[in-house]
Write a protein that holds these residues in place. Structure first.
Motif, PDB file in Angstrom:
ATOM      1  N   LEU A  11      35.111  48.238 -10.919  1.00  8.13           N
ATOM      2  CA  LEU A  11      35.814  49.268 -11.623  1.00  8.13           C
ATOM      3  C   LEU A  11      37.393  48.566 -11.861  1.00  8.13           C
ATOM      4  CD1 LEU A  11      36.660  51.770 -13.393  1.00  8.13           C
ATOM      5  CD2 LEU A  11      36.981  53.151 -11.230  1.00  8.13           C
ATOM      6  N   VAL A  12      37.972  48.489 -13.107  1.00  8.38           N
ATOM      7  CA  VAL A  12      39.206  47.929 -13.372  1.00  8.38           C
ATOM      8  C   VAL A  12      39.992  48.611 -14.620  1.00  8.38           C
ATOM      9  CG1 VAL A  12      38.205  46.215 -15.065  1.00  8.38           C
ATOM     10  CG2 VAL A  12      40.549  45.816 -13.764  1.00  8.38           C
ATOM     11  N   LEU A  13      41.164  49.061 -14.335  1.00 12.75           N
ATOM     12  CA  LEU A  13      42.338  49.350 -15.495  1.00 12.75           C
ATOM     13  C   LEU A  13      42.075  48.521 -16.665  1.00 12.75           C
ATOM     14  CD1 LEU A  13      44.980  50.523 -13.543  1.00 12.75           C
ATOM     15  CD2 LEU A  13      43.253  52.049 -14.459  1.00 12.75           C
ATOM     16  N   PRO A  14      42.390  48.869 -17.960  1.00 16.64           N
ATOM     17  CA  PRO A  14      42.302  48.002 -19.147  1.00 16.64           C
ATOM     18  C   PRO A  14      43.354  47.292 -18.992  1.00 16.64           C
ATOM     19  CG  PRO A  14      41.712  50.326 -19.854  1.00 16.64           C
ATOM     20  CD  PRO A  14      42.149  50.415 -18.331  1.00 16.64           C
ATOM     21  N   TYR A  37      25.424  37.084 -19.554  1.00 20.07           N
ATOM     22  CA  TYR A  37      25.221  38.078 -20.564  1.00 20.07           C
ATOM     23  C   TYR A  37      25.824  39.255 -20.096  1.00 20.07           C
ATOM     24  CZ  TYR A  37      22.096  34.186 -22.349  1.00 20.07           C
ATOM     25  OH  TYR A  37      21.786  33.029 -22.963  1.00 20.07           O
ATOM     26  N   ARG A  38      25.766  40.123 -21.102  1.00 16.73           N
ATOM     27  CA  ARG A  38      25.923  41.590 -20.981  1.00 16.73           C
ATOM     28  C   ARG A  38      25.179  42.465 -21.627  1.00 16.73           C
ATOM     29  NH1 ARG A  38      32.161  42.007 -23.007  1.00 16.73           N
ATOM     30  NH2 ARG A  38      31.605  41.859 -25.340  1.00 16.73           N
ATOM     31  N   GLN A  39      25.126  43.857 -21.030  1.00 16.60           N
ATOM     32  CA  GLN A  39      24.479  44.875 -21.558  1.00 16.60           C
ATOM     33  C   GLN A  39      25.075  46.101 -21.691  1.00 16.60           C
ATOM     34  OE1 GLN A  39      20.180  45.433 -20.876  1.00 16.60           O
ATOM     35  NE2 GLN A  39      19.846  46.340 -22.677  1.00 16.60           N
ATOM     36  N   ASP A  89      34.344  46.109 -22.976  1.00 17.57           N
ATOM     37  CA  ASP A  89      33.810  44.979 -22.121  1.00 17.57           C
ATOM     38  C   ASP A  89      33.023  45.744 -20.926  1.00 17.57           C
ATOM     39  OD1 ASP A  89      36.969  43.366 -22.377  1.00 17.57           O
ATOM     40  OD2 ASP A  89      35.040  42.807 -23.269  1.00 17.57           O
ATOM     41  N   THR A  90      32.991  47.098 -20.904  1.00 17.19           N
ATOM     42  CA  THR A  90      32.093  47.713 -20.036  1.00 17.19           C
ATOM     43  C   THR A  90      30.627  47.506 -20.132  1.00 17.19           C
ATOM     44  OG1 THR A  90      33.859  49.495 -19.571  1.00 17.19           O
ATOM     45  CG2 THR A  90      31.426  50.170 -19.182  1.00 17.19           C
ATOM     46  N   GLY A  91      29.817  47.223 -18.866  1.00 14.41           N
ATOM     47  CA  GLY A  91      28.409  46.857 -19.188  1.00 14.41           C
ATOM     48  C   GLY A  91      27.858  46.259 -17.887  1.00 14.41           C
ATOM     49  N   VAL A  92      26.719  46.085 -17.818  1.00 14.58           N
ATOM     50  CA  VAL A  92      26.131  45.314 -16.916  1.00 14.58           C
ATOM     51  C   VAL A  92      26.177  43.794 -17.027  1.00 14.58           C
ATOM     52  CG1 VAL A  92      24.156  44.924 -15.225  1.00 14.58           C
ATOM     53  CG2 VAL A  92      24.691  47.373 -16.088  1.00 14.58           C
ATOM     54  N   TYR A  93      26.615  43.039 -16.303  1.00 11.01           N
ATOM     55  CA  TYR A  93      26.580  41.496 -16.425  1.00 11.01           C
ATOM     56  C   TYR A  93      25.685  40.735 -15.590  1.00 11.01           C
ATOM     57  CZ  TYR A  93      30.930  42.209 -19.128  1.00 11.01           C
ATOM     58  OH  TYR A  93      32.018  42.418 -20.111  1.00 11.01           O
ATOM     59  N   TYR A  94      24.906  40.068 -16.518  1.00 15.78           N
ATOM     60  CA  TYR A  94      23.829  39.334 -15.802  1.00 15.78           C
ATOM     61  C   TYR A  94      23.883  37.687 -15.803  1.00 15.78           C
ATOM     62  CZ  TYR A  94      21.036  43.569 -16.603  1.00 15.78           C
ATOM     63  OH  TYR A  94      20.683  44.795 -16.518  1.00 15.78           O
ATOM     64  N   CYS A  95      23.686  36.843 -14.884  1.00 12.67           N
ATOM     65  CA  CYS A  95      23.843  35.351 -14.782  1.00 12.67           C
ATOM     66  C   CYS A  95      22.422  35.132 -15.313  1.00 12.67           C
ATOM     67  CB  CYS A  95      24.406  34.760 -13.743  1.00 12.67           C
ATOM     68  SG  CYS A  95      23.553  35.144 -12.323  1.00 12.67           S
ATOM     69  N   GLY A 113      22.102  41.699 -11.919  1.00 12.19           N
ATOM     70  CA  GLY A 113      23.280  42.310 -12.602  1.00 12.19           C
ATOM     71  C   GLY A 113      24.353  42.920 -11.860  1.00 12.19           C
ATOM     72  N   THR A 114      25.487  42.825 -12.423  1.00  3.95           N
ATOM     73  CA  THR A 114      26.492  43.531 -11.776  1.00  3.95           C
ATOM     74  C   THR A 114      27.296  44.269 -12.424  1.00  3.95           C
ATOM     75  OG1 THR A 114      28.262  43.131 -10.211  1.00  3.95           O
ATOM     76  CG2 THR A 114      28.146  41.527 -11.961  1.00  3.95           C
ATOM     77  N   GLN A 115      27.598  45.885 -12.306  1.00  2.00           N
ATOM     78  CA  GLN A 115      28.411  46.446 -13.008  1.00  2.00           C
ATOM     79  C   GLN A 115      29.810  46.355 -13.165  1.00  2.00           C
ATOM     80  OE1 GLN A 115      27.002  49.257 -14.926  1.00  2.00           O
ATOM     81  NE2 GLN A 115      28.989  49.360 -15.875  1.00  2.00           N
ATOM     82  N   VAL A 116      30.275  46.116 -14.551  1.00  6.21           N
ATOM     83  CA  VAL A 116      31.786  46.043 -14.746  1.00  6.21           C
ATOM     84  C   VAL A 116      32.065  47.223 -15.810  1.00  6.21           C
ATOM     85  CG1 VAL A 116      33.592  44.849 -16.091  1.00  6.21           C
ATOM     86  CG2 VAL A 116      31.747  43.649 -14.685  1.00  6.21           C
ATOM     87  N   THR A 117      32.993  48.004 -15.147  1.00 10.43           N
ATOM     88  CA  THR A 117      33.736  49.306 -15.660  1.00 10.43           C
ATOM     89  C   THR A 117      34.945  49.152 -16.084  1.00 10.43           C
ATOM     90  OG1 THR A 117      31.709  50.590 -14.734  1.00 10.43           O
ATOM     91  CG2 THR A 117      33.713  51.737 -15.750  1.00 10.43           C
TER      92      THR A 117
END
Length: 120
Positions: A11-14, A37-39, A89-95, A113-117
């Motif tokens: 989790l990160v601030l804008p 990639y992201r979803q 940019d929030t989503g699940v990032y996949y390599c 997958g790793t969650q980016v919020t």
């Protein structure tokens, strides 16, 4: 067999930054190309950035100038440096890696997958 292990989401601030990593291990002759990639919720998975073995990169227009992809061939690892993050940019990032096995057969592997919020 090959395994991809991702790390670095959270989790990160804008306006903040995160660095994602994805390391491959197992029966690998060489890694031809690597990508992220992201979803987002309710959306299709989309390409963020890719890098070939010789270092040629391709980045989606939506993240150009903010995200940088890089790779360490010696470590079988790909990175995604994400700066100036936005809520969209929030989503699940996949390599994803295109790997040649010792039998010279190309197989595409995905990370878990790793969650980016990005949120205030």
């Amino acid at each position: 067999q090959v395994q991809l292990v991702e790390s670095g989401g959270g989790l990160v601030l804008p306006g903040g930054s995160l660095r994602l990593s994805c390391a491959a291990s197992g029966s690998i002759f060489t890694i031809v190309d690597m990508g992220w990639y992201r979803q987002a919720p309710g959306k299709q998975r989309e390409l963020v950035a890719t890098v070939t073995r010789d270092g040629s990169t391709r980045t989606a227009n939506s993240v150009q100038g903010r995200f940088t992809i890089s790779r360490d061939n010696a470590k079988n690892t790909v990175y995604l440096q994400m700066n100036s993050l936005k809520p969209e940019d929030t989503g699940v990032y996949y390599c994803k890696m295109g790997i040649l096995t010792f039998g010279l057969r190309r197989i595409d592997y995905w990370g878990q997958g790793t969650q980016v919020t990005v949120s205030s």
